[in-house]
Design an enzyme around this catalytic site. Structure first.
Site, short mmCIF file in Angstrom:
data_model
loop_
_atom_site.label_atom_id
_atom_site.label_comp_id
_atom_site.label_asym_id
_atom_site.label_seq_id
_atom_site.Cartn_x
_atom_site.Cartn_y
_atom_site.Cartn_z
CE LYS A 134 -7.45 27.41 -53.28
NZ LYS A 134 -7.63 26.38 -53.86
N GLY A 137 -5.15 27.29 -49.04
CA GLY A 137 -4.01 27.63 -50.00
C GLY A 137 -2.86 26.92 -49.75
CB ALA A 138 0.36 26.70 -51.34
CD GLU A 139 1.28 32.83 -48.64
OE1 GLU A 139 2.30 32.80 -47.71
OE2 GLU A 139 0.86 33.53 -48.95
CB ALA A 140 -2.54 32.18 -46.03
CG ASP A 192 0.83 33.57 -56.60
OD1 ASP A 192 0.83 32.97 -57.78
OD2 ASP A 192 0.27 33.02 -55.69
#
Lengths: 340, 221
Positions: B11, B13-16, B127
């Protein structure tokens, strides 16, 4: 000017949610024939709703006349009147709604009340050609990440307190910066930020897909009044931190929805630094990136006219007795049947 | 890091970025926080390092609080990477739409209990979305991705945490968002107590009123 097909229908849209009074005219096939914007610029302080509404009432007839002249459309040729029914400032909304009702009943054409936020997205799609984007809508009153899903636009992230444009405006006012008429304060901050070199630590507050900007603003203004940093560095740090926050939230929505288009709109969309950040995110996720042209990114009547057309084609009209303004009309409440 | 073999991107993701990999003969998840070129380098490095160090600490706290989380094998702050156990199972996000109303309410009740356990110990997830919860084959619900979390006893933080859960349900599971959130809050109340849960609910309302143009403010007009 008047060589158009006689079969074409025209919609006139009125926008008056905040400091801008604007009238736009759109054909039913999405050609924008006029988009006249008259902005209220306060001498000092922020937008006073009553003063802004007075401005709108004063300029309404001139703006209307100008829009009709530019488009070459006679009032009798109009098939539809659309207006921003909300969300926004009460007195301002009511002024626009009054003009809309008067036109609709005088010309005996249907009226349709439009959600301001949805109009921003629809005009963006019309002008850039994107189909199903993740939209970052950043202005003086709104900061949200939105995407369409199953009949409605859904908010995937938004500010928990103040809007991005509001944050920049208040900071600029605290710093005694002068606003150029017709340009938001953000433009002044952007210019100063270009000369910034040092990143001053400021709170970075991302909460899931939401973000909070009020703490950042308080921190930045406190440092400003301490006078230990260059104003350029503060503007630079404020922008970098705030934009990194909205960028992260946008990226999260993009990763979450897996969309392949990103649309940037609203008054703050004109900021070059923000554009480059969001563009970079789109690139990393192999998504197409589009910025709505300035004239259609700020509050404008054309977006209302065009969204009015979309709504009307799906049979959505607003009888006069239901045309009261909705100050806090969230975009998730609105059915958007034209996107089925 | 050198021992990580055959990483496969799970995946982005937005930050990792999450990779499924082999590490000392185990199947692991490699969570790598790669530089984000859109941010200033200095800000980017700060954010990534902070989250890389902070996340395992919170995962540990959550475990102590009685909430299943993946076991952490290695924290590499220099490369802003974490190696942790791979949790095999289904994301709650994929499940919610496929099960019956009763099962859905039961699942949400259990999620609420787990959130209650976290909050009781001052762990804020940061989150809470249904993508960050995994149901394994033994029926255990795991919470993952504590990258935006914090440790604080503040009511405000708990309110925001649950507000995010509500918003995640509204944007992704709009057809049964209310029913799900009600069940979450019932489970939550069972753990923290009815009074404490009522206080948090009031806080959520207050937080919602702070937002712009929200329906919750209508009553004030």
């Amino acid at each position: 000017m008047k060589t158009r097909k006689t079969k074409e229908h025209y919609c006139l849209g009125i926008e008056s949610t905040a400091d801008d009074f604007s009238i736009g005219i759109s054909t039913f096939s999405g050609e924008i024939l006029a988009n006249v914007i008259d902005a209220y610029t306060p001498l000092e302080g922020g937008i006073h709703p009553r003063e802004a509404a007075r401005h709108h009432a004063e300029v309404a007839s001139d703006v209307l006349e100008k829009a009709l002249t530019i488009s070459g459309i006679k009032p009798s040729m109009l098939s539809l009147i659309a207006f921003s029914q909300g969300p926004g400032l009460g007195p301002c909304l009511r002024t626009g709604a009054t003009v809309a009702r008067a036109l609709s009943s005088y010309l005996d054409v249907p009226l349709t009340g439009i959600n301001h936020c949805i109009a921003h997205i629809e005009i963006g799609k019309l002008k850039t050609g994107v189909k199903n984007p993740v939209t970052l809508y950043v202005s003086g009153g709104n900061t949200m990440v939105v995407a369409f899903d199953s009949g409605k636009y859904r908010v995937f992230g938004e500010t928990l307190d103040i809007a991005l444009g509001n944050c920049l405006d208040v900071f600029a006012r605290e710093a005694d910066l002068r606003q150029k008429p017709g340009l938001p304060f953000g433009a002044v901050v952007e210019k100063l930020a270009l000369k910034g070199r040092k990143l001053i630590p400021l709170p970075f507050t991302v909460k899931g897909m939401d973000l909070s900007l009020s703490g950042l603003l308080t921190s930045a203004t406190t440092l400003l009044h301490k006078e230990q940093y260059r104003l350029e560095d503060l503007c630079y740090s404020l922008q970098e931190t705030a934009f990194s926050m909205v960028a992260e939230v946008t990226e999260r929505a993009l990763a979450h929805t897996g969309r392949k288009e990103v649309l940037l709109t609203g008054g703050v969309a004109a900021n070059k630094r923000l554009q480059s950040m969001i563009g970079s995110i789109a690139e990393e996720h192999k998504a197409e990136f589009d910025v709505v042209p300035s004239e259609f990114a700020i509050d404008n009547g054309a977006m209302v006219a065009w969204t009015g057309v979309l709504a009307y084609i799906c049979g959505i009209t607003t009888p006069i007795e239901k045309s009261y303004v909705k100050l806090r009309w969230r975009l998730e409440e609105v059915e958007v049947p034209w996107l089925q | 890091m050198a021992a990580v073999k055959r990483p496969l991107l799970l995946k982005k993701g937005a930050e990792a970025d999450l990779y499924l990999a082999k590490w000392h003969d185990r199947v692991v998840v490699l969570k790598k926080r790669s530089p984000k070129t859109y941010r200033l380098q200095i800000l980017d490095k700060q954010i990534r390092t902070y989250r890389t160090i902070h996340e395992p600490q919170l995962i540990h706290e959550a475990k102590t609080a009685g909430v299943p989380t993946p076991a952490i094998f290695l924290v590499d702050s220099k490369n802003t990477a974490i190696i942790m156990k791979y949790i095999e199972g289904k994301q709650i996000k994929q499940l919610l739409g496929q099960i019956s109303t009763v099962e859905r309410q039961r699942l949400c009740f259990r999620i609420g209990e787990l959130i209650g356990k976290l909050h009781r110990c001052g762990v804020i997830h940061g989150d809470l979305t249904t993508s960050n919860m995994i149901l394994n084959s033994h029926g255990k619900i795991f919470f993952v991705d504590f990258g935006l979390g914090e440790k604080t006893p503040e009511l405000e933080a708990k309110g925001v945490d649950l507000h995010l859960m509500k918003r995640a349900l509204q944007s992704t599971h709009f057809d049964f968002a209310k029913e799900c959130f009600d069940s979450v809050m019932k489970g939550y109340a069972k753990v923290v107590g009815v009074d404490a849960s009522k206080t948090v609910l009031d806080k959520i309302k207050e937080i919602e009123r702070r937002g712009r143009y929200v329906a919750e403010r209508k009553e004030k007009e």
